[in-house]
Design a protein around this motif. Structure first.
Motif, PDB file in Angstrom:
ATOM      1  N   ARG A   1       1.023  -1.239  -0.058  1.00 52.93           N
ATOM      2  CA  ARG A   1      -0.211  -0.094  -0.195  1.00 52.93           C
ATOM      3  C   ARG A   1       0.869   1.445   0.017  1.00 52.93           C
ATOM      4  NH1 ARG A   1      -4.921   2.003   0.806  1.00 52.93           N
ATOM      5  NH2 ARG A   1      -5.086   4.093   2.617  1.00 52.93           N
ATOM      6  N   ARG A   2       0.873   2.264  -1.310  1.00 53.18           N
ATOM      7  CA  ARG A   2       1.214   3.556  -1.089  1.00 53.18           C
ATOM      8  C   ARG A   2      -0.063   4.313  -1.752  1.00 53.18           C
ATOM      9  NH1 ARG A   2       4.185   0.658   1.146  1.00 53.18           N
ATOM     10  NH2 ARG A   2       6.264  -0.360  -0.084  1.00 53.18           N
ATOM     11  N   ARG A   3      -0.085   5.135  -0.903  1.00 53.69           N
ATOM     12  CA  ARG A   3      -1.187   6.340  -1.024  1.00 53.69           C
ATOM     13  C   ARG A   3      -0.815   7.140  -2.286  1.00 53.69           C
ATOM     14  NH1 ARG A   3      -4.206   8.607   3.190  1.00 53.69           N
ATOM     15  NH2 ARG A   3      -5.042   9.751   1.535  1.00 53.69           N
ATOM     16  N   LEU A   4      -1.974   7.855  -3.320  1.00 53.97           N
ATOM     17  CA  LEU A   4      -1.895   8.480  -3.981  1.00 53.97           C
ATOM     18  C   LEU A   4      -1.227  10.208  -3.677  1.00 53.97           C
ATOM     19  CD1 LEU A   4      -4.690   8.310  -6.115  1.00 53.97           C
ATOM     20  CD2 LEU A   4      -2.628   7.751  -6.689  1.00 53.97           C
ATOM     21  N   PRO A   5       0.003  10.293  -4.374  1.00 57.76           N
ATOM     22  CA  PRO A   5       0.322  12.056  -3.406  1.00 57.76           C
ATOM     23  C   PRO A   5      -0.962  12.908  -3.781  1.00 57.76           C
ATOM     24  CG  PRO A   5       1.527  11.001  -5.270  1.00 57.76           C
ATOM     25  CD  PRO A   5       0.337   9.927  -5.488  1.00 57.76           C
ATOM     26  N   ASP A   6      -0.485  13.902  -2.577  1.00 57.06           N
ATOM     27  CA  ASP A   6      -1.867  14.328  -1.937  1.00 57.06           C
ATOM     28  C   ASP A   6      -2.716  15.363  -3.611  1.00 57.06           C
ATOM     29  OD1 ASP A   6      -2.064  13.555   0.809  1.00 57.06           O
ATOM     30  OD2 ASP A   6      -1.213  15.634   0.943  1.00 57.06           O
ATOM     31  N   GLU A   7      -1.622  15.649  -4.137  1.00 57.11           N
ATOM     32  CA  GLU A   7      -1.909  16.323  -5.423  1.00 57.11           C
ATOM     33  C   GLU A   7      -2.824  15.954  -6.462  1.00 57.11           C
ATOM     34  OE1 GLU A   7      -0.163  19.184  -8.781  1.00 57.11           O
ATOM     35  OE2 GLU A   7       0.809  18.761  -7.396  1.00 57.11           O
ATOM     36  N   THR A   8      -2.198  14.413  -6.288  1.00 57.13           N
ATOM     37  CA  THR A   8      -3.164  13.823  -7.131  1.00 57.13           C
ATOM     38  C   THR A   8      -4.474  12.958  -6.671  1.00 57.13           C
ATOM     39  OG1 THR A   8      -1.041  12.586  -7.670  1.00 57.13           O
ATOM     40  CG2 THR A   8      -2.589  11.484  -8.280  1.00 57.13           C
ATOM     41  N   GLU A   9      -4.697  12.719  -5.384  1.00 52.56           N
ATOM     42  CA  GLU A   9      -5.972  12.674  -5.087  1.00 52.56           C
ATOM     43  C   GLU A   9      -6.774  13.820  -4.639  1.00 52.56           C
ATOM     44  OE1 GLU A   9      -8.943  10.232  -3.406  1.00 52.56           O
ATOM     45  OE2 GLU A   9      -6.833   9.419  -3.201  1.00 52.56           O
ATOM     46  N   ARG A  10      -6.715  14.789  -4.926  1.00 50.77           N
ATOM     47  CA  ARG A  10      -7.470  15.915  -5.275  1.00 50.77           C
ATOM     48  C   ARG A  10      -7.949  16.256  -6.494  1.00 50.77           C
ATOM     49  NH1 ARG A  10      -3.553  18.613  -1.648  1.00 50.77           N
ATOM     50  NH2 ARG A  10      -2.064  19.456  -3.628  1.00 50.77           N
ATOM     51  N   ALA A  11      -7.069  15.759  -7.745  1.00 53.94           N
ATOM     52  CA  ALA A  11      -7.863  15.561  -8.677  1.00 53.94           C
ATOM     53  C   ALA A  11      -8.492  14.890  -9.143  1.00 53.94           C
ATOM     54  CB  ALA A  11      -6.616  15.493  -9.724  1.00 53.94           C
ATOM     55  N   LEU A  12      -8.191  13.200  -8.571  1.00 51.52           N
ATOM     56  CA  LEU A  12      -9.130  12.956  -8.629  1.00 51.52           C
ATOM     57  C   LEU A  12     -10.206  12.927  -7.593  1.00 51.52           C
ATOM     58  CD1 LEU A  12      -9.533   9.793  -9.736  1.00 51.52           C
ATOM     59  CD2 LEU A  12      -8.161   8.267  -7.967  1.00 51.52           C
ATOM     60  N   ARG A  13     -10.510  13.799  -7.029  1.00 48.00           N
ATOM     61  CA  ARG A  13     -11.810  13.543  -6.676  1.00 48.00           C
ATOM     62  C   ARG A  13     -12.354  14.608  -6.874  1.00 48.00           C
ATOM     63  NH1 ARG A  13      -9.450  13.819  -1.367  1.00 48.00           N
ATOM     64  NH2 ARG A  13      -8.782  16.218  -1.293  1.00 48.00           N
ATOM     65  N   VAL A  14     -11.955  15.742  -7.507  1.00 47.60           N
ATOM     66  CA  VAL A  14     -12.439  16.199  -8.772  1.00 47.60           C
ATOM     67  C   VAL A  14     -12.828  15.972  -9.807  1.00 47.60           C
ATOM     68  CG1 VAL A  14     -11.918  18.741 -10.328  1.00 47.60           C
ATOM     69  CG2 VAL A  14     -10.823  18.383  -7.920  1.00 47.60           C
ATOM     70  N   LEU A  15     -12.258  14.833 -10.387  1.00 47.47           N
ATOM     71  CA  LEU A  15     -12.576  13.951 -11.477  1.00 47.47           C
ATOM     72  C   LEU A  15     -14.247  13.549 -11.302  1.00 47.47           C
ATOM     73  CD1 LEU A  15      -9.823  12.460 -13.325  1.00 47.47           C
ATOM     74  CD2 LEU A  15     -11.334  14.600 -14.690  1.00 47.47           C
ATOM     75  N   GLU A  16     -13.756  12.191  -9.889  1.00 49.18           N
ATOM     76  CA  GLU A  16     -15.696  11.821  -9.577  1.00 49.18           C
ATOM     77  C   GLU A  16     -16.412  12.603  -8.855  1.00 49.18           C
ATOM     78  OE1 GLU A  16     -12.397   8.086  -7.613  1.00 49.18           O
ATOM     79  OE2 GLU A  16     -13.074   9.946  -6.162  1.00 49.18           O
TER      80      GLU A  16
END
Length: 93
Positions: free
Chosen positions: A77-92
């Motif tokens: 398990r390696r969490r996504l970088p915060d910036e990537t996670e924020r961008a993914l939340r926008v897409l979702e």
């Protein structure tokens, strides 16, 4: 290996997926979620998988496969970088 060769997979447009294929896809999506996403996403994905497994034999089998893979998934398990996670939340959203 032949570096000049490129293969493309084109799923059939004439037939749907089988229950086993759908179950494996869900298994893989849940495991990938556990590898990279925050805990709340993991729990939501797992709950949906458990609900599907309660009513479908193929999903129940795939859930058993997923459970056997949990130790390896958690170790990797390696969490996504915060910036990537924020961008993914926008897409979702």
């Amino acid at each position: 290996f032949c570096d000049r060769l490129t293969a493309f997979h084109q799923p059939s447009t004439h037939r749907g997926t089988s229950a086993a294929q759908d179950a494996r896809s869900m298994r893989n999506a849940v495991l990938t979620t556990w590898l990279r996403r925050p805990l709340r996403h993991c729990l939501r994905a797992t709950a949906g998988f458990v609900r599907a497994a309660a009513t479908d034999r193929a999903h129940a089998g795939a859930l058993g496969e997923a459970v056997r893979k949990v130790p390896a998934v958690l170790a990797a398990r390696r969490r996504l970088p915060d910036e990537t996670e924020r961008a993914l939340r926008v897409l979702e959203s």
